[in-house]
Design a protein around this motif. Structure first.
Motif, PDB file in Angstrom:
ATOM      1  N   ALA A 173       0.858  -1.183   0.000  1.00 45.18           N
ATOM      2  CA  ALA A 173       0.000   0.000   0.000  1.00 45.18           C
ATOM      3  C   ALA A 173       0.895   1.234   0.000  1.00 45.18           C
ATOM      4  CB  ALA A 173      -0.895   0.006   1.228  1.00 45.18           C
ATOM      5  N   PRO A 174       0.648   2.176  -0.923  1.00 41.91           N
ATOM      6  CA  PRO A 174       1.463   3.394  -0.966  1.00 41.91           C
ATOM      7  C   PRO A 174       1.441   4.118   0.385  1.00 41.91           C
ATOM      8  CG  PRO A 174      -0.026   3.275  -2.857  1.00 41.91           C
ATOM      9  CD  PRO A 174      -0.409   2.170  -1.921  1.00 41.91           C
ATOM     10  N   GLY A 175       2.614   4.437   0.848  1.00 41.57           N
ATOM     11  CA  GLY A 175       2.741   5.169   2.106  1.00 41.57           C
ATOM     12  C   GLY A 175       2.588   4.335   3.362  1.00 41.57           C
ATOM     13  N   ALA A 176       2.156   3.085   3.240  1.00 39.88           N
ATOM     14  CA  ALA A 176       1.954   2.249   4.424  1.00 39.88           C
ATOM     15  C   ALA A 176       2.906   1.062   4.442  1.00 39.88           C
ATOM     16  CB  ALA A 176       0.510   1.746   4.487  1.00 39.88           C
ATOM     17  N   GLY A 177       3.113   0.450   3.301  1.00 40.05           N
ATOM     18  CA  GLY A 177       3.976  -0.715   3.234  1.00 40.05           C
ATOM     19  C   GLY A 177       3.191  -1.969   2.961  1.00 40.05           C
ATOM     20  N   LEU A 178       3.734  -3.081   3.415  1.00 37.28           N
ATOM     21  CA  LEU A 178       3.133  -4.385   3.178  1.00 37.28           C
ATOM     22  C   LEU A 178       1.957  -4.569   4.123  1.00 37.28           C
ATOM     23  CD1 LEU A 178       4.071  -6.515   1.162  1.00 37.28           C
ATOM     24  CD2 LEU A 178       5.313  -7.614   3.009  1.00 37.28           C
ATOM     25  N   GLU A 179       0.760  -4.797   3.539  1.00 35.76           N
ATOM     26  CA  GLU A 179      -0.440  -4.994   4.351  1.00 35.76           C
ATOM     27  C   GLU A 179      -1.200  -6.214   3.860  1.00 35.76           C
ATOM     28  OE1 GLU A 179      -2.793  -1.431   3.869  1.00 35.76           O
ATOM     29  OE2 GLU A 179      -3.563  -2.080   1.939  1.00 35.76           O
ATOM     30  N   LEU A 180      -2.056  -6.748   4.732  1.00 41.59           N
ATOM     31  CA  LEU A 180      -2.850  -7.917   4.367  1.00 41.59           C
ATOM     32  C   LEU A 180      -3.981  -7.526   3.429  1.00 41.59           C
ATOM     33  CD1 LEU A 180      -3.251  -9.744   7.813  1.00 41.59           C
ATOM     34  CD2 LEU A 180      -1.675 -10.314   5.958  1.00 41.59           C
ATOM     35  N   THR A 181      -4.282  -8.396   2.493  1.00 35.53           N
ATOM     36  CA  THR A 181      -5.484  -8.272   1.683  1.00 35.53           C
ATOM     37  C   THR A 181      -6.620  -8.905   2.494  1.00 35.53           C
ATOM     38  OG1 THR A 181      -5.113 -10.425   0.678  1.00 35.53           O
ATOM     39  CG2 THR A 181      -4.162  -8.499  -0.470  1.00 35.53           C
ATOM     40  N   ALA A 182      -7.820  -8.863   1.983  1.00 33.97           N
ATOM     41  CA  ALA A 182      -8.939  -9.525   2.662  1.00 33.97           C
ATOM     42  C   ALA A 182      -8.648 -11.019   2.805  1.00 33.97           C
ATOM     43  CB  ALA A 182     -10.233  -9.296   1.894  1.00 33.97           C
ATOM     44  N   CYS A 183      -8.077 -11.609   1.763  1.00 37.43           N
ATOM     45  CA  CYS A 183      -7.701 -13.023   1.776  1.00 37.43           C
ATOM     46  C   CYS A 183      -6.662 -13.287   2.875  1.00 37.43           C
ATOM     47  CB  CYS A 183      -7.153 -13.381   0.395  1.00 37.43           C
ATOM     48  SG  CYS A 183      -6.351 -14.962   0.232  1.00 37.43           S
ATOM     49  N   GLY A 184      -5.680 -12.408   3.004  1.00 35.82           N
ATOM     50  CA  GLY A 184      -4.654 -12.545   4.036  1.00 35.82           C
ATOM     51  C   GLY A 184      -5.222 -12.386   5.438  1.00 35.82           C
ATOM     52  N   ALA A 185      -6.170 -11.463   5.601  1.00 36.69           N
ATOM     53  CA  ALA A 185      -6.804 -11.263   6.914  1.00 36.69           C
ATOM     54  C   ALA A 185      -7.623 -12.493   7.302  1.00 36.69           C
ATOM     55  CB  ALA A 185      -7.679 -10.017   6.888  1.00 36.69           C
ATOM     56  N   GLU A 186      -8.289 -13.107   6.328  1.00 37.11           N
ATOM     57  CA  GLU A 186      -9.036 -14.337   6.605  1.00 37.11           C
ATOM     58  C   GLU A 186      -8.085 -15.477   6.979  1.00 37.11           C
ATOM     59  OE1 GLU A 186     -11.304 -14.925   3.063  1.00 37.11           O
ATOM     60  OE2 GLU A 186     -12.649 -13.245   3.496  1.00 37.11           O
ATOM     61  N   LEU A 187      -6.922 -15.514   6.340  1.00 33.88           N
ATOM     62  CA  LEU A 187      -5.924 -16.520   6.690  1.00 33.88           C
ATOM     63  C   LEU A 187      -5.442 -16.307   8.123  1.00 33.88           C
ATOM     64  CD1 LEU A 187      -4.097 -18.918   6.073  1.00 33.88           C
ATOM     65  CD2 LEU A 187      -2.477 -17.296   5.028  1.00 33.88           C
ATOM     66  N   ALA A 188      -5.221 -15.061   8.515  1.00 32.63           N
ATOM     67  CA  ALA A 188      -4.809 -14.767   9.891  1.00 32.63           C
ATOM     68  C   ALA A 188      -5.881 -15.238  10.880  1.00 32.63           C
ATOM     69  CB  ALA A 188      -4.539 -13.276  10.050  1.00 32.63           C
ATOM     70  N   ASP A 189      -7.155 -15.064  10.530  1.00 36.62           N
ATOM     71  CA  ASP A 189      -8.245 -15.552  11.387  1.00 36.62           C
ATOM     72  C   ASP A 189      -8.222 -17.081  11.472  1.00 36.62           C
ATOM     73  OD1 ASP A 189      -9.079 -12.927  11.752  1.00 36.62           O
ATOM     74  OD2 ASP A 189     -10.706 -13.066  10.265  1.00 36.62           O
ATOM     75  N   LEU A 190      -7.931 -17.729  10.358  1.00 38.58           N
ATOM     76  CA  LEU A 190      -7.817 -19.187  10.343  1.00 38.58           C
ATOM     77  C   LEU A 190      -6.667 -19.636  11.241  1.00 38.58           C
ATOM     78  CD1 LEU A 190      -8.395 -22.050   9.229  1.00 38.58           C
ATOM     79  CD2 LEU A 190      -6.953 -21.444   7.283  1.00 38.58           C
ATOM     80  N   TYR A 191      -5.517 -18.971  11.138  1.00 34.51           N
ATOM     81  CA  TYR A 191      -4.385 -19.287  12.010  1.00 34.51           C
ATOM     82  C   TYR A 191      -4.785 -19.134  13.482  1.00 34.51           C
ATOM     83  CZ  TYR A 191      -0.865 -19.153   8.174  1.00 34.51           C
ATOM     84  OH  TYR A 191      -0.106 -19.389   7.057  1.00 34.51           O
ATOM     85  N   ASP A 192      -5.506 -18.055  13.800  1.00 40.23           N
ATOM     86  CA  ASP A 192      -5.934 -17.830  15.190  1.00 40.23           C
ATOM     87  C   ASP A 192      -6.841 -18.949  15.684  1.00 40.23           C
ATOM     88  OD1 ASP A 192      -4.472 -15.474  15.428  1.00 40.23           O
ATOM     89  OD2 ASP A 192      -6.198 -14.180  15.000  1.00 40.23           O
ATOM     90  N   ALA A 193      -7.810 -19.351  14.854  1.00 44.02           N
ATOM     91  CA  ALA A 193      -8.734 -20.424  15.252  1.00 44.02           C
ATOM     92  C   ALA A 193      -7.984 -21.738  15.457  1.00 44.02           C
ATOM     93  CB  ALA A 193      -9.833 -20.589  14.201  1.00 44.02           C
ATOM     94  N   ALA A 194      -7.065 -22.046  14.560  1.00 47.75           N
ATOM     95  CA  ALA A 194      -6.278 -23.278  14.685  1.00 47.75           C
ATOM     96  C   ALA A 194      -5.395 -23.231  15.929  1.00 47.75           C
ATOM     97  CB  ALA A 194      -5.438 -23.498  13.433  1.00 47.75           C
ATOM     98  N   ALA A 195      -4.810 -22.071  16.203  1.00 43.39           N
ATOM     99  CA  ALA A 195      -3.953 -21.937  17.388  1.00 43.39           C
ATOM    100  C   ALA A 195      -4.763 -22.066  18.676  1.00 43.39           C
ATOM    101  CB  ALA A 195      -3.223 -20.600  17.361  1.00 43.39           C
ATOM    102  N   ARG A 196      -5.970 -21.507  18.694  1.00 39.15           N
ATOM    103  CA  ARG A 196      -6.828 -21.645  19.883  1.00 39.15           C
ATOM    104  C   ARG A 196      -7.137 -23.121  20.141  1.00 39.15           C
ATOM    105  NH1 ARG A 196      -9.085 -17.023  17.936  1.00 39.15           N
ATOM    106  NH2 ARG A 196     -10.743 -18.105  16.843  1.00 39.15           N
ATOM    107  N   TRP A 197      -7.471 -23.856  19.067  1.00 34.40           N
ATOM    108  CA  TRP A 197      -7.735 -25.286  19.222  1.00 34.40           C
ATOM    109  C   TRP A 197      -6.485 -25.984  19.761  1.00 34.40           C
ATOM    110  CZ3 TRP A 197      -5.279 -29.545  17.334  1.00 34.40           C
ATOM    111  CH2 TRP A 197      -5.905 -30.778  17.583  1.00 34.40           C
ATOM    112  N   ALA A 198      -5.336 -25.700  19.164  1.00 35.77           N
ATOM    113  CA  ALA A 198      -4.093 -26.370  19.557  1.00 35.77           C
ATOM    114  C   ALA A 198      -3.710 -26.059  21.002  1.00 35.77           C
ATOM    115  CB  ALA A 198      -2.966 -25.968  18.606  1.00 35.77           C
TER     116      ALA A 198
END
Length: 172
Positions: free
Chosen positions: A68-93
């Protein structure tokens, strides 16, 4: 829920999603916001420049991050959903002390994804088999695994690009 994935597609997806450097990149941006391009190495000092570069390239190629101009590397909607998936899997683990009571986040993700992989393939969806090197979860843990499994299936169905090996772009 049907699982239209082949063994090769699941293998490709798990290899990408379980990459320690990709997990670190996605979760860091999710937790702390965009990373300016020149701050990537300082933000993730435990990763080599080679691993950082490969993770950023893979994340861009699969639509998980954008610059993103002026911000740097940021998550897309797909990336944010992946982060949510990681969180759910980590909570289970963490709840089920899987693979151990104390474990690094990226290692937990690798183990959970390896645990889920056999149930995602069209060939094995009906006859669930656990990886031989994996500790089989208890019946309660297995039942609780339904949510992370459903999230992963939904995420993969919405992001089929991660199930394919991307061919390198030809040199100009």
């Amino acid at each position: 829920m049907t699982t239209p994935f082949t063994t090769a597609e699941v293998r490709n997806a798990v290899e990408l999603l379980a990459s320690r450097s990709l997990i670190r990149l996605v979760t860091e941006i999710d937790d702390n916001g965009a990373i300016p391009p020149r701050r990537l190495a300082a933000t993730l000092p435990d990763l080599s420049s080679h691993h950082l570069r490969r993770a950023a390239e893979a994340a861009r190629a699969h639509g998980l991050v954008r610059t993103a101009p002026g911000a740097g590397l940021e998550l897309t909607a797909c990336g944010a959903e992946l982060a949510d998936l990681y969180d759910a899997a980590a909570r289970w683990a963490r709840h089920h002390a899987y693979p151990a009571p104390v474990c690094e986040f990226s290692s937990r993700m690798r183990h959970v994804l390896d645990l889920l992989a056999p149930s995602l393939t069209a060939e094995r969806a009906n006859g669930l088999s656990w990886p031989s090197a994996t500790r089989r979860p208890s019946d309660e843990a297995e039942a609780d695994l339904a949510r992370p499994r459903a999230l992963l299936i939904q995420w993969l169905a919405g992001n089929p690009q991660v199930t394919r090996v991307l061919e390198p772009e030809p040199a100009a």
